[in-house]
Design a protein around this motif. Structure first.
Motif, PDB file in Angstrom:
ATOM      1  N   ARG A 126     -38.486  47.003 -37.133  1.00  0.00           N
ATOM      2  CA  ARG A 126     -38.507  48.534 -37.443  1.00  0.00           C
ATOM      3  C   ARG A 126     -36.909  48.952 -38.180  1.00  0.00           C
ATOM      4  O   ARG A 126     -36.419  49.837 -39.654  1.00  0.00           O
ATOM      5  N   ALA A 127     -35.920  48.772 -37.204  1.00  0.00           N
ATOM      6  CA  ALA A 127     -35.025  49.003 -38.036  1.00  0.00           C
ATOM      7  C   ALA A 127     -34.033  48.772 -38.938  1.00  0.00           C
ATOM      8  O   ALA A 127     -33.730  48.811 -39.977  1.00  0.00           O
ATOM      9  N   VAL A 128     -34.472  47.445 -39.766  1.00  0.00           N
ATOM     10  CA  VAL A 128     -34.175  46.061 -40.582  1.00  0.00           C
ATOM     11  C   VAL A 128     -34.953  46.826 -41.526  1.00  0.00           C
ATOM     12  O   VAL A 128     -34.273  47.253 -42.848  1.00  0.00           O
ATOM     13  N   GLU A 129     -35.916  47.398 -40.843  1.00  0.00           N
ATOM     14  CA  GLU A 129     -36.824  47.954 -42.621  1.00  0.00           C
ATOM     15  C   GLU A 129     -36.076  49.655 -42.713  1.00  0.00           C
ATOM     16  O   GLU A 129     -35.757  49.484 -44.310  1.00  0.00           O
ATOM     17  N   PHE A 130     -35.607  50.223 -41.692  1.00  0.00           N
ATOM     18  CA  PHE A 130     -35.063  51.735 -42.067  1.00  0.00           C
ATOM     19  C   PHE A 130     -33.422  51.061 -43.352  1.00  0.00           C
ATOM     20  O   PHE A 130     -33.405  51.219 -44.223  1.00  0.00           O
ATOM     21  N   ALA A 131     -33.227  49.983 -42.620  1.00  0.00           N
ATOM     22  CA  ALA A 131     -31.804  49.744 -43.025  1.00  0.00           C
ATOM     23  C   ALA A 131     -31.859  49.186 -44.709  1.00  0.00           C
ATOM     24  O   ALA A 131     -31.377  49.372 -45.685  1.00  0.00           O
ATOM     25  N   LEU A 132     -32.594  48.974 -44.864  1.00  0.00           N
ATOM     26  CA  LEU A 132     -33.029  48.249 -46.863  1.00  0.00           C
ATOM     27  C   LEU A 132     -33.534  49.416 -46.716  1.00  0.00           C
ATOM     28  O   LEU A 132     -33.451  49.202 -48.286  1.00  0.00           O
ATOM     29  N   ASP A 133     -34.564  49.855 -46.658  1.00  0.00           N
ATOM     30  CA  ASP A 133     -34.898  51.761 -47.365  1.00  0.00           C
ATOM     31  C   ASP A 133     -33.319  52.371 -47.455  1.00  0.00           C
ATOM     32  O   ASP A 133     -32.863  53.225 -48.579  1.00  0.00           O
ATOM     33  N   VAL A 134     -32.140  52.423 -46.758  1.00  0.00           N
ATOM     34  CA  VAL A 134     -31.413  53.059 -46.898  1.00  0.00           C
ATOM     35  C   VAL A 134     -30.363  52.538 -47.911  1.00  0.00           C
ATOM     36  O   VAL A 134     -29.976  53.026 -48.799  1.00  0.00           O
ATOM     37  N   ARG A 135     -30.329  51.437 -47.955  1.00  0.00           N
ATOM     38  CA  ARG A 135     -29.938  50.749 -49.431  1.00  0.00           C
ATOM     39  C   ARG A 135     -30.358  50.388 -50.142  1.00  0.00           C
ATOM     40  O   ARG A 135     -29.623  50.518 -51.295  1.00  0.00           O
ATOM     41  N   LYS A 144     -44.305  42.817 -22.544  1.00  0.00           N
ATOM     42  CA  LYS A 144     -43.750  43.061 -23.041  1.00  0.00           C
ATOM     43  C   LYS A 144     -42.659  44.020 -24.192  1.00  0.00           C
ATOM     44  O   LYS A 144     -42.987  44.710 -25.003  1.00  0.00           O
ATOM     45  N   ALA A 145     -42.052  44.196 -22.917  1.00  0.00           N
ATOM     46  CA  ALA A 145     -40.606  44.858 -23.782  1.00  0.00           C
ATOM     47  C   ALA A 145     -39.908  44.232 -24.519  1.00  0.00           C
ATOM     48  O   ALA A 145     -39.245  44.690 -25.368  1.00  0.00           O
ATOM     49  N   ILE A 146     -40.287  42.731 -24.487  1.00  0.00           N
ATOM     50  CA  ILE A 146     -39.289  42.446 -25.464  1.00  0.00           C
ATOM     51  C   ILE A 146     -40.817  41.794 -27.352  1.00  0.00           C
ATOM     52  O   ILE A 146     -40.111  41.991 -28.030  1.00  0.00           O
ATOM     53  N   GLU A 147     -41.594  42.159 -26.702  1.00  0.00           N
ATOM     54  CA  GLU A 147     -42.324  42.417 -27.636  1.00  0.00           C
ATOM     55  C   GLU A 147     -42.167  44.354 -28.775  1.00  0.00           C
ATOM     56  O   GLU A 147     -41.994  44.047 -29.777  1.00  0.00           O
ATOM     57  N   ALA A 148     -42.306  45.279 -27.651  1.00  0.00           N
ATOM     58  CA  ALA A 148     -41.525  46.546 -27.783  1.00  0.00           C
ATOM     59  C   ALA A 148     -39.873  46.003 -28.737  1.00  0.00           C
ATOM     60  O   ALA A 148     -39.901  46.387 -30.010  1.00  0.00           O
ATOM     61  N   GLY A 149     -39.263  45.129 -28.572  1.00  0.00           N
ATOM     62  CA  GLY A 149     -38.100  45.208 -29.055  1.00  0.00           C
ATOM     63  C   GLY A 149     -37.824  44.633 -30.087  1.00  0.00           C
ATOM     64  O   GLY A 149     -37.323  44.791 -31.655  1.00  0.00           O
TER      65      GLY A 149
END
Length: 116
Positions: free
Chosen positions: A52-61, A41-46
């Motif tokens: 989500r972090a990659v999506e956020f970075a692409l949205d910011v760019r 479950k920890a691996i899945e959450a990671g």
């Protein structure tokens, strides 16, 4: 006699089913199984967090590029400017005003020792 056999078989089947369910649940509750489940479950959450972090970075760019373009348009920085290039230069090989001879300069040098 048939009734007793039916109920005996039904009881045995219910007992086997209940025992199997209890044993599976006990195996799920062992410390090793709980640790493996928690790790999975920890691996899945990671992975979800990374996505989500990659999506956020692409949205910011994307938004940064769009805002930069808006500011460039507002300030007139994005107007296409074509620089005027000077014409080819010609130099007179011999100073003779009656019959001038011109030599065009090229970027290529015929000197073989220049690159060494």
């Amino acid at each position: 006699m048939f009734r007793r056999t039916f109920w005996f078989t039904t009881g045995v089947a219910a007992g086997v089913w209940a025992t199997t369910k209890v044993n599976r649940k006990l195996k799920q509750l062992t410390p090793e199984s709980l640790a493996a489940t928690a790790a999975n479950k920890a691996i899945e959450a990671g992975h979800r967090l990374k996505d989500r972090a990659v999506e956020f970075a692409l949205d910011v760019r994307d938004n940064m590029n769009r805002r930069e373009a808006e500011l460039g348009d507002a300030l007139g920085l994005n107007a296409p400017v074509e620089p005027e290039l000077p014409g080819p230069r010609r130099y007179a090989a011999i100073e003779n005003r009656n019959s001038p001879k011109y030599v065009e300069t090229t970027a290529y040098s015929y000197n073989r020792n220049e690159d060494h």
